[in-house]
Design a protein around this motif. Structure first.
Motif, short mmCIF file in Angstrom:
data_model
loop_
_atom_site.label_atom_id
_atom_site.label_comp_id
_atom_site.label_asym_id
_atom_site.label_seq_id
_atom_site.Cartn_x
_atom_site.Cartn_y
_atom_site.Cartn_z
N ARG C 59 0.89 -1.33 -0.10
CA ARG C 59 -0.10 -0.11 0.07
C ARG C 59 0.80 1.36 0.07
O ARG C 59 0.36 2.49 -0.04
N GLY C 60 2.19 0.98 -0.10
CA GLY C 60 3.16 2.40 0.16
C GLY C 60 2.66 3.08 1.38
O GLY C 60 3.05 4.45 1.52
N SER C 61 2.26 2.47 2.47
CA SER C 61 2.06 3.09 3.83
C SER C 61 3.18 3.80 4.49
O SER C 61 4.37 3.37 4.47
N GLN C 62 2.97 5.15 4.89
CA GLN C 62 3.90 5.67 5.70
C GLN C 62 4.35 5.26 6.99
O GLN C 62 5.46 5.44 7.30
N TYR C 63 3.76 4.04 7.27
CA TYR C 63 4.11 3.25 8.56
C TYR C 63 4.74 2.08 8.28
O TYR C 63 5.08 1.11 9.22
N ALA C 64 5.25 1.77 6.75
CA ALA C 64 5.79 0.59 6.38
C ALA C 64 7.31 0.22 7.13
O ALA C 64 7.36 -0.80 7.89
N LYS C 65 7.93 1.58 7.50
CA LYS C 65 9.23 1.21 8.15
C LYS C 65 9.07 0.74 9.65
O LYS C 65 9.92 -0.08 9.98
N GLN C 66 8.07 1.70 10.22
CA GLN C 66 7.86 1.04 11.59
C GLN C 66 7.19 -0.44 11.82
O GLN C 66 7.73 -1.13 12.73
N ILE C 67 6.50 -0.75 11.06
CA ILE C 67 6.05 -2.20 11.02
C ILE C 67 7.02 -3.01 10.65
O ILE C 67 7.14 -4.09 11.43
N CYS C 68 7.85 -2.86 9.67
CA CYS C 68 9.07 -3.78 9.28
C CYS C 68 10.20 -3.73 10.66
O CYS C 68 10.54 -4.83 10.76
N LYS C 69 10.14 -2.54 11.32
CA LYS C 69 11.12 -2.50 12.43
C LYS C 69 10.70 -3.76 13.37
O LYS C 69 11.46 -4.57 13.97
N LEU C 70 9.52 -3.63 13.77
CA LEU C 70 8.72 -4.50 14.87
C LEU C 70 8.67 -5.95 14.20
O LEU C 70 8.98 -7.02 14.95
N CYS C 71 8.33 -6.07 12.98
CA CYS C 71 8.61 -7.16 12.28
C CYS C 71 9.90 -8.04 12.36
O CYS C 71 9.97 -9.40 12.54
N ALA C 72 11.06 -7.42 12.08
CA ALA C 72 12.29 -7.73 12.02
C ALA C 72 12.61 -8.34 13.33
O ALA C 72 13.05 -9.34 13.47
N GLU C 73 11.93 -7.80 14.60
CA GLU C 73 12.41 -8.02 15.82
C GLU C 73 11.63 -9.54 16.22
O GLU C 73 12.33 -10.26 16.71
N ILE C 74 10.28 -9.68 15.56
CA ILE C 74 9.76 -10.80 15.88
C ILE C 74 10.27 -11.91 15.12
O ILE C 74 10.31 -13.00 15.57
N CYS C 75 10.61 -11.55 14.04
CA CYS C 75 11.27 -12.68 12.92
C CYS C 75 12.54 -13.19 13.65
O CYS C 75 12.73 -14.44 13.64
N ARG C 76 13.32 -12.37 14.23
CA ARG C 76 14.53 -12.72 14.76
C ARG C 76 14.27 -13.67 15.95
O ARG C 76 14.88 -15.00 16.09
N LYS C 77 13.32 -13.22 17.00
CA LYS C 77 12.91 -14.15 17.84
C LYS C 77 12.55 -15.50 17.44
O LYS C 77 12.96 -16.57 18.09
N CYS C 78 11.66 -15.39 16.49
CA CYS C 78 10.80 -16.85 16.02
C CYS C 78 11.94 -17.51 15.44
O CYS C 78 11.92 -18.89 15.63
N GLY C 79 12.96 -17.25 14.68
CA GLY C 79 13.98 -17.81 14.23
C GLY C 79 14.82 -18.66 15.17
O GLY C 79 15.27 -19.74 15.03
N GLU C 80 15.15 -17.77 16.33
CA GLU C 80 16.08 -18.36 17.14
C GLU C 80 15.24 -19.50 17.74
O GLU C 80 15.88 -20.52 18.28
N ILE C 81 13.96 -19.39 18.14
CA ILE C 81 13.25 -20.46 18.72
C ILE C 81 13.03 -21.70 17.91
O ILE C 81 13.20 -22.74 18.47
N CYS C 82 12.82 -21.40 16.56
CA CYS C 82 12.48 -22.62 15.67
C CYS C 82 13.85 -23.20 15.54
O CYS C 82 13.96 -24.54 15.35
N LYS C 83 15.06 -22.69 15.49
CA LYS C 83 16.27 -23.31 15.25
C LYS C 83 16.47 -24.25 16.28
O LYS C 83 17.42 -25.10 16.12
#
Lengths: 109, 109, 109, 109
Positions: C59-83
């Motif tokens: 959507r070209g959201s002005q909040y895309a960066k902030q959402i991706c920043k939180l997404c990165a944190e959750i992805c990293r945690k999820c990756g560590e747990i799954c590993k």
């Protein structure tokens, strides 16, 4: 005024989504978690289509009826599965599912 | 009992999502639709993060607070934009956004 | 052209959501399902914010960066747990999470 | 291995969701935005059911076929509407919708 016309169905979908998401994660901490697979899987199906249905009604979508028809079917199945389990989150979820199934059936009639 | 603890914040998120989705599509039929771009775009941002926040709280997610913190920021911005427009759907949306921002701020404090 | 600019990050978010949703339900059939609670819960957190991030970028959201920043944190945690789990769906999920964390970090930098 | 079996359909759903979300917001900046109402509304319908369908297939949901059947119908309609507009985002969206409709029809057959 789509969101007013659909108010009680949107409310039922939101309550059902909340109950299903809660039930899905609460099941994971039960002693008999291995037996809860069906319940958890259907909870996720139900929660996600309920959130879609709520969004579609709020947007006044021309597909709101068809989405609610499928939502009703999934809610009814989820309610039947949850009802078989004695955990309070399953019983509460079954009730929310049955109420949502009725609202969605009425809405899509 | 995550979904009980968060009840008022979940309710506010769901009401805000409904108001934002309704406002976004109602704006499309206004005479001044070209001026409503910002409103429509932010409505969609707000509706979608509100539905995510409601789901995260219902699931008892460990990320519920962080999601609600970002949700509060988007709600506040959306409320400010909607408040500038006289359309009743914008005014109603602004009110739902501000209430949701407060609930999410309290929840993520 | 938001969706072109963000193409590799959107793709990583979609792949991660798919891997996480698959991992969550595949965990439910494992013998050690009781030990998979954290993995399943974080899979759901990760899948849902990845789908939101993909939508926001498209959507070209002005909040895309902030959402991706939180997404990165959750992805990293999820990756560590799954590993930590040997199941192939957990290992595949860990890889998708780490790739998505990197893309989201780059995007939100 | 639900997510492998459904790979091409999941990919088509994700590509279609991206194209629809992009088209919806790109339409808002066109000179003839008032004429784009149908396109924007259907884009949102299509994007949201595509994301649900992708999630349902990834979870190996027993309702994946029914969701994809409805998704195919919405994609086909969205493709027809977008095709009528000359904007490049509409033409690209029409193509993604038609491809997704075919994949979802095959999948739900």
């Amino acid at each position: 005024m789509s969101h007013e016309m659909y108010r009680s169905c949107i409310d039922a979908c939101n309550s059902c989504a909340t109950a299903c998401y809660h039930c899905a994660t609460a099941c994971l901490t039960e002693d008999d978690v291995a037996k809860m697979e069906d319940c958890i899987r259907t909870d996720l199906d139900c929660a996600q289509i309920c959130q879609l249905a709520a969004a579609a009604m709020a947007r006044g979508s021309q597909y709101a009826k068809q989405i609610c028809k499928l939502c009703a079917e999934i809610c009814r199945k989820c309610g039947e599965i949850c009802k078989q389990h004695e955990h309070s989150h399953c019983q509460e979820c079954a009730e929310a599912c049955m109420k949502c199934a009725e609202e969605c059936e009425k809405m899509s009639a």
